[in-house]
Motif scaffolding. Structure first.
Motif, PDB file in Angstrom:
ATOM      1  N   TYR A 583       0.837  -1.200   0.000  1.00  0.00           N
ATOM      2  CA  TYR A 583       0.000   0.000   0.000  1.00  0.00           C
ATOM      3  C   TYR A 583       0.874   1.253   0.000  1.00  0.00           C
ATOM      4  N   GLN A 584       1.926   1.243   0.848  1.00  0.00           N
ATOM      5  CA  GLN A 584       2.826   2.401   0.909  1.00  0.00           C
ATOM      6  C   GLN A 584       3.524   2.622  -0.432  1.00  0.00           C
ATOM      7  N   GLU A 585       3.924   1.531  -1.085  1.00  0.00           N
ATOM      8  CA  GLU A 585       4.644   1.649  -2.351  1.00  0.00           C
ATOM      9  C   GLU A 585       3.726   2.171  -3.462  1.00  0.00           C
ATOM     10  N   PHE A 586       2.471   1.713  -3.492  1.00  0.00           N
ATOM     11  CA  PHE A 586       1.504   2.249  -4.461  1.00  0.00           C
ATOM     12  C   PHE A 586       1.333   3.753  -4.243  1.00  0.00           C
ATOM     13  N   GLN A 587       1.213   4.170  -2.978  1.00  0.00           N
ATOM     14  CA  GLN A 587       1.051   5.595  -2.664  1.00  0.00           C
ATOM     15  C   GLN A 587       2.269   6.382  -3.142  1.00  0.00           C
ATOM     16  N   ALA A 588       3.464   5.842  -2.873  1.00  0.00           N
ATOM     17  CA  ALA A 588       4.696   6.555  -3.219  1.00  0.00           C
ATOM     18  C   ALA A 588       4.847   6.698  -4.727  1.00  0.00           C
ATOM     19  N   GLN A 589       4.610   5.612  -5.459  1.00  0.00           N
ATOM     20  CA  GLN A 589       4.833   5.651  -6.907  1.00  0.00           C
ATOM     21  C   GLN A 589       3.776   6.469  -7.645  1.00  0.00           C
ATOM     22  N   GLN A 590       2.624   6.683  -7.019  1.00  0.00           N
ATOM     23  CA  GLN A 590       1.556   7.468  -7.673  1.00  0.00           C
ATOM     24  C   GLN A 590       1.498   8.905  -7.172  1.00  0.00           C
ATOM     25  N   LYS A 591       2.396   9.237  -6.257  1.00  0.00           N
ATOM     26  CA  LYS A 591       2.323  10.529  -5.566  1.00  0.00           C
ATOM     27  C   LYS A 591       2.286  11.716  -6.521  1.00  0.00           C
ATOM     28  N   ASP A 592       3.130  11.688  -7.542  1.00  0.00           N
ATOM     29  CA  ASP A 592       3.242  12.849  -8.426  1.00  0.00           C
ATOM     30  C   ASP A 592       2.393  12.746  -9.682  1.00  0.00           C
ATOM     31  N   LEU A 593       1.575  11.711  -9.778  1.00  0.00           N
ATOM     32  CA  LEU A 593       0.718  11.570 -10.955  1.00  0.00           C
ATOM     33  C   LEU A 593      -0.474  12.511 -10.848  1.00  0.00           C
ATOM     34  N   PRO A 594      -0.974  13.034 -11.983  1.00  0.00           N
ATOM     35  CA  PRO A 594      -2.216  13.816 -11.924  1.00  0.00           C
ATOM     36  C   PRO A 594      -3.367  12.929 -11.451  1.00  0.00           C
ATOM     37  N   SER A 595      -4.357  13.524 -10.811  1.00  0.00           N
ATOM     38  CA  SER A 595      -5.429  12.747 -10.163  1.00  0.00           C
ATOM     39  C   SER A 595      -6.154  11.827 -11.137  1.00  0.00           C
ATOM     40  N   ASP A 596      -6.320  12.266 -12.402  1.00  0.00           N
ATOM     41  CA  ASP A 596      -7.062  11.434 -13.347  1.00  0.00           C
ATOM     42  C   ASP A 596      -6.253  10.228 -13.826  1.00  0.00           C
ATOM     43  N   ARG A 597      -4.953  10.177 -13.502  1.00  0.00           N
ATOM     44  CA  ARG A 597      -4.131   9.032 -13.894  1.00  0.00           C
ATOM     45  C   ARG A 597      -3.803   8.119 -12.723  1.00  0.00           C
ATOM     46  N   LYS A 598      -4.176   8.533 -11.529  1.00  0.00           N
ATOM     47  CA  LYS A 598      -3.910   7.702 -10.352  1.00  0.00           C
ATOM     48  C   LYS A 598      -4.922   6.564 -10.257  1.00  0.00           C
ATOM     49  N   LEU A 599      -4.432   5.378  -9.956  1.00  0.00           N
ATOM     50  CA  LEU A 599      -5.344   4.283  -9.639  1.00  0.00           C
ATOM     51  C   LEU A 599      -5.946   4.529  -8.266  1.00  0.00           C
ATOM     52  N   LYS A 600      -7.233   4.205  -8.126  1.00  0.00           N
ATOM     53  CA  LYS A 600      -7.865   4.267  -6.803  1.00  0.00           C
ATOM     54  C   LYS A 600      -7.568   2.942  -6.100  1.00  0.00           C
ATOM     55  N   VAL A 601      -6.722   3.019  -5.074  1.00  0.00           N
ATOM     56  CA  VAL A 601      -6.240   1.821  -4.392  1.00  0.00           C
ATOM     57  C   VAL A 601      -6.862   1.732  -3.010  1.00  0.00           C
ATOM     58  N   GLY A 602      -7.429   0.578  -2.695  1.00  0.00           N
ATOM     59  CA  GLY A 602      -7.992   0.335  -1.369  1.00  0.00           C
ATOM     60  C   GLY A 602      -7.183  -0.715  -0.632  1.00  0.00           C
ATOM     61  N   LEU A 603      -7.395  -0.814   0.680  1.00  0.00           N
ATOM     62  CA  LEU A 603      -6.698  -1.807   1.509  1.00  0.00           C
ATOM     63  C   LEU A 603      -7.671  -2.336   2.540  1.00  0.00           C
ATOM     64  N   ILE A 604      -7.689  -3.654   2.733  1.00  0.00           N
ATOM     65  CA  ILE A 604      -8.515  -4.218   3.795  1.00  0.00           C
ATOM     66  C   ILE A 604      -7.848  -5.479   4.346  1.00  0.00           C
ATOM     67  N   TYR A 605      -7.841  -5.580   5.654  1.00  0.00           N
ATOM     68  CA  TYR A 605      -7.432  -6.807   6.328  1.00  0.00           C
ATOM     69  C   TYR A 605      -7.996  -6.756   7.739  1.00  0.00           C
ATOM     70  N   SER A 606      -8.024  -7.884   8.407  1.00  0.00           N
ATOM     71  CA  SER A 606      -8.340  -7.887   9.827  1.00  0.00           C
ATOM     72  C   SER A 606      -7.650  -9.085  10.444  1.00  0.00           C
ATOM     73  N   TYR A 607      -7.908  -9.348  11.697  1.00  0.00           N
ATOM     74  CA  TYR A 607      -7.147 -10.371  12.409  1.00  0.00           C
ATOM     75  C   TYR A 607      -7.447 -11.765  11.869  1.00  0.00           C
ATOM     76  N   GLY A 608      -6.400 -12.532  11.590  1.00  0.00           N
ATOM     77  CA  GLY A 608      -6.510 -13.944  11.249  1.00  0.00           C
ATOM     78  C   GLY A 608      -5.530 -14.711  12.107  1.00  0.00           C
TER      79      GLY A 608
END
Length: 1015
Positions: A583-608
């Motif tokens: 998740y951090q790496e997706f955020q970092a690599q898309q940081k400087d992209l214009p908003s219309d070119r950024k992928l909308k990335v979600g994250l979900i997990y819980s205890y297993g």
């Protein structure tokens, strides 16, 4: 006692009254003579007559209505007076403002109608007897005619064969001669829907099922596929694109899953009286969205095997034992929820059954399944948020079907020793029974209940080969826990039937260490190496670089009421730390992209409890965020905050809000509002989204866990989505082959996985060479025979390109240039218009053996934004005279687009008047508004329409996405008309105005964010 009396008989597994024949053995005789379409029709009618169908020479609505009255009188043992019949027919059968939806609801849910008799008393009139299906009368008619004009449709039509049930048309059969593509029969029904099924009293809107055949191949489907065209005849909004394409038609089959395709064999099985009536009365499901689903043969067999087992085990006093249960193995994605719902629904109606419990093993499945059950039938299932509610429902005689989790049921058992429900006849159905039920909870349930039937549904059973080594040794396999296998429908069956899609897998090498050159990362058993920043960086780099290609982001399609681009994806990671790093790496690599070119990335997990599960299953993640480490929970809160900023929501990791976050994320995935979601185990089982086509994998998977995860990607949506795309950053090839062999068979690999790239490319190369040589651009294609060959050849190329575009190797190796592609599409669309145009007002030309891949053409069509970009370029470069090349490029682009071709003159007129300065977008909007107003004004003047009402009517059409052709709205637009006017009466006037407004709507719809025309 006599010998006969002392004999014991084994229960009959499949009786003659089973809806699906146990095994169909085709006739050995081979026919050699040519068979025309009329001969095929005559043969079908003869077969139906031999199966107790009455043939009637009915060809008009008057005859159809008279027969309907007679049949309903016979069924109800009642004679209508003329006034009673007129009132009943108009109010209860042929409602003026009713369409296919209302009439389908009447057949499926409201088949007993009330008649107010002449003396004021009220009598029930049954339209179809669902209790004893053999009381219904089957008749067959052919060549039924609908006239054009006053009492008919837009065109005169003549239908092939129709089956009447108690006088109502309920099954329509469209035939083509042998050798003609079966899709042409499907297309013909589409034309009838547009032109005449709704005509007159609309009795053909009672058709529930369609059958299409060319003699050799035969398929069936429900009237849900008609919803696309309902808007054209009832004024309703366009329906969601769920089942309105040929991909959703079904084969009939025997209980061994062998397709019954020949029309003769189909007629002997599907049209057997008890089979057809069972399908119409029991095995259709009308959803809460008013979509009619007809079950497939394997779903019906699975349901009936459960009902037979309940009946036999009750009669043989086996309740509460393993022989009273069993499991149904229907592969992931084949519609187990519908099958389990129908089994539960029909079981709850059996006299001996007190309760049906539907048990799921996780809260997200509880939500998912509850939503599905509620979608099939409002109120059929009762969800229970607590064990107190569960206790109340178990004690309520009216709550026949109850959904609960296995954890809640276990808690109830522990807290309610000796409860009365344990002595009742309870049918317990487990959804996805491949994991949690094996253990103490399963034992507790089976010890508490005394008179139960225990059934499990699974797409991936646990066999000895993929069983774990822990827990109760007597409950390790599905058969040990649930009893015998009742029916099987494997992934090979489903892909062969085209009920799910095959997979295409890329293995992407990401790490090389020491001498290990050819091994993928799974050979490196070091967590440090797997989570190395450089490796994570490269994987995210690859994902971002290839995301558009894998998810077909360049291609658009209609989803619900909106136009969307491409599909979406999951990114499956091995652990929570891995998910966070990605998740951090997706955020970092898309940081400087214009908003219309950024992928909308979600994250979900819980205890297993475990990150890796020994038996290959995916670990069970509950909604227990409270047990996450502080660090993991804080990080997840941050990711959810990013999600809130993206979508204007307010979720977090607190118990209720996290569940709502899961539900919201689930919905946005289904609606294609989010691009990629990073997961650990959540969503990888029990979640369905037709818009999902890609799974990026950086975790070890095997056996049922692998099939479950892969199967998130292979749900059918449309002809553009041709397979589930798997991109694996670990070497899972051996595990994949083993899993396919386990859940298909040893030869299944060739069916389940797509062919390698060179095979597709070789065929593509061959076909393109043939195209360029046989049909060079600039040379007219003369003669119908040559035109048909071109259509077939270019259609094949379109299908191959659709598959090849997501292979990395295809980029840069396209043989046709972009311009050649446009020019060939223009020729293709010209031929499409030519072959489809109406030759006369009364009859539409139908070319039986021509099938166009228009849906694929539409995916690569040019949109208005692209045209405006070219116009901008044209304007910038015409300072020293016209740039003819850019002008020609614009023309080519418009000609290659199905939706812009009829707007070509608008585009060209705009180019001619565009200013040297100014904003192109604003000028375009102003131009379109001006032309919309002036062209509408011409229609108003020419037809003497009411101006304000017309503008309101048009505004509503653009808001709804379709022209409203029924109801009072169109009447308010028209001026008063005498039926004796020289230009025709009200009906002719209405039809002429609708045609003009329809053409106007098609011309301007989608060109801009148009403002209201109402003053």
């Amino acid at each position: 006692m006599s010998e006969a009396a002392s004999r014991k008989y084994a229960p009959i597994a499949v009786s003659n009254e089973s809806t699906v024949v146990a095994e169909y053995v085709p006739d050995a005789k081979a026919e050699s003579a040519y068979q025309s379409e009329s001969e095929l029709e005559s043969e079908l009618i003869r077969l139906l007559q031999s199966q107790a169908y009455e043939y009637l020479p009915i060809t008009s609505e008057a005859q159809l209505t008279a027969n309907l009255r007679t049949r309903l009188e016979t069924l109800n043992h009642f004679t209508f007076s003329d006034s009673e019949w007129e009132q009943f027919f108009i109010e209860r059968l042929a409602g003026t403002n009713e369409g296919i939806v209302e009439k389908t609801v009447r057949i499926q849910e409201d088949h007993v109608q009330l008649l107010t008799r002449d003396d004021g008393s009220v009598k029930n009139i049954v339209l179809i007897d669902k209790q004893n299906v053999h009381n219904n009368r089957l008749q067959v008619i052919n060549q039924y005619e609908t006239p054009q004009g006053e009492a008919g449709g837009n065109y005169a039509n003549r239908y092939d064969v129709t089956v009447l049930v108690n006088g109502l048309p309920m099954v329509h059969i469209e035939l083509k001669r042998r050798g003609v593509d079966i899709r042409e029969a499907f297309n013909q029904i589409d034309r009838y829907q547009r032109h005449s099924f709704w005509a007159g009293s609309g009795l053909f809107q009672y058709v529930q099922l369609f059958v299409i055949s060319n003699g050799t191949l035969t398929k069936y489907y429900s009237n849900t596929t008609r919803r696309q065209h309902i808007s054209e005849v009832t004024g309703k909004k366009r329906a969601r694109k769920t089942s309105n394409s040929f991909e959703f038609t079904s084969w009939w089959a025997d209980a061994q899953n062998r397709p019954i395709q020949d029309l003769t064999a189909f007629a002997k099985t599907f049209f057997a009286k008890h089979t057809l009536l069972n399908i119409l009365t029991k095995y259709c499901v009308l959803t809460a969205d008013r979509m009619l689903l007809v079950m497939r043969p394997y779903q019906i067999v699975g349901t009936e095997r459960i009902l037979q087992k309940i009946q036999i085990s009750t009669n043989y006093k086996q309740l509460g034992t393993a022989p009273a249960g069993g499991y149904v193995w229907h592969t992931t994605g084949s519609g187990k929820t519908l099958t389990s719902f129908k089994a539960a629904q029909l079981a709850s109606k059996m006299p001996s059954v007190d309760k049906v419990l539907f048990v799921v093993d996780r809260k997200d499945l509880d939500y998912q399944t509850m939503r599905e059950y509620d979608r099939f039938e409002k109120g059929a299932a009762n969800s229970n948020p607590s064990t107190a509610v569960l206790k109340k429902q178990l004690e309520d005689p009216g709550a026949r079907i109850i959904i609960t989790t296995i954890q809640k049921l276990s808690t109830f058992i522990n807290a309610n020793k000796g409860h009365a429900i344990y002595g009742g006849h309870v049918v317990i159905i487990f959804d996805e029974c491949h994991r949690s039920q094996f253990g103490d909870m399963h034992t507790a349930i089976t010890k508490a209940f005394k008179r139960y039937n225990l059934f499990g549904f699974t797409g991936t059973p646990i066999f000895a080969e993929n069983a774990g080594s822990g827990g109760n040794p007597r409950l390790r396999t599905t058969e040990q826990a649930f009893g015998e296998k009742l029916h099987t429908y494997t992934i090979v069956d489903a892909i062969t039937d085209k009920n799910v899609l095959p997979f295409r897998i890329d293995y992407v090498n990401t790490v090389k260490v020491g001498n290990v050159v050819d091994k993928q990362v799974s050979a490196i058993d070091t967590e440090t190496a797997l989570l190395a920043p450089e490796r994570i960086r490269k994987i995210v780099e690859y994902t971002l670089e290839h995301f558009d290609q894998k998810t077909k982001r360049a291609e658009a399609y209609t989803l619900g009421e909106k136009r969307v681009r491409g599909f979406n994806a999951f990114f499956a990671t091995a652990s929570i730390p891995a998910a966070r790093k990605y998740y951090q790496e997706f955020q970092a690599q898309q940081k400087d992209l214009p908003s219309d070119r950024k992928l909308k990335v979600g994250l979900i997990y819980s205890y297993g409890a475990n990150d890796a599960v020994e038996d290959g299953a995916l670990d069970e993640e509950a909604f227990d965020t409270g047990r996450l480490s502080d660090d993991a929970r804080t990080f997840l809160d941050g990711a959810i905050a990013d999600y809130n900023a993206m979508f204007g929501t307010s979720f977090d990791t607190s118990a209720d809000r996290f569940q709502n976050y899961y539900k919201d994320l689930s919905l946005r995935l289904k609606q294609r509002e989010i691009d990629v979601v990073i997961v650990v185990n959540m969503f990888l089982t029990g979640f369905d989204a037709t818009t999902m086509n890609t799974l990026f994998v950086d975790k070890n998977l095997r056996a049922h866990g692998l099939i479950q995860a892969f199967s998130r990607t292979n749900r059918i949506l449309n002809s553009v989505k041709t397979y589930g795309n798997i991109v694996s950053f670990r070497d899972l090839e051996e595990q994949t082959n083993d899993a396919i062999a386990l859940f298909g068979n040893k030869d299944a690999r060739g069916v389940v996985l797509l062919k390698p790239y060179p095979e597709y490319y070789s065929e593509y190369q061959e076909k393109v060479d043939e195209l360029l040589n046989a049909y060079p651009l600039g040379t007219p294609i003369s003669g119908e025979s040559a035109q048909k060959e071109f259509i077939a050849l270019f259609g094949t190329i379109l299908r191959l390109q659709n598959v090849l575009t997501s292979f990395d190797e295809f980029a840069g190796n396209e043989i046709l240039t972009a311009r050649q592609g446009q020019d060939y599409r223009s020729v293709y669309l010209d031929l499409y218009a030519e072959f489809r145009k109406e030759k006369t007002a009364a009859k539409e030309q139908i070319n039986d053996d021509v099938v166009f891949e228009i849906e694929l053409i539409k995916q690569v069509e040019i949109n208005v934004d692209y045209i405006l970009m070219l116009v901008q370029k044209y304007r910038e470069q015409r300072g020293d005279g016209e740039d003819k090349e850019i002008r020609a490029e614009i023309t080519r682009a418009v000609d290659a687009s199905p939706t812009l071709r009829n707007k070509k003159d608008l585009v060209e007129a705009f180019i001619d008047r565009v200013s040297i300065t100014g904003e192109i977008d604003e000028e375009w909007r102003a131009f379109i508004e001006e032309r919309r107003e002036s062209e509408l004004e011409k229609i108003i003047e020419a037809e003497n329409l009411r101006p304000d009402a017309t503008r309101s009517f048009v505004d509503m059409a653009f808001a709804d996405g379709s022209i409203q052709v029924a109801g009072p709205a169109i009447t308010r637009v028209l001026p008063p008309v005498s039926r004796f006017t020289p230009t025709g009466g009200l009906r002719e006037k209405k039809q002429r105005v609708l045609e003009k407004l329809g053409a106007y709507f098609d011309r301007f719809f989608g060109l801009s964010s148009t403002n209201s025309l109402t003053p």
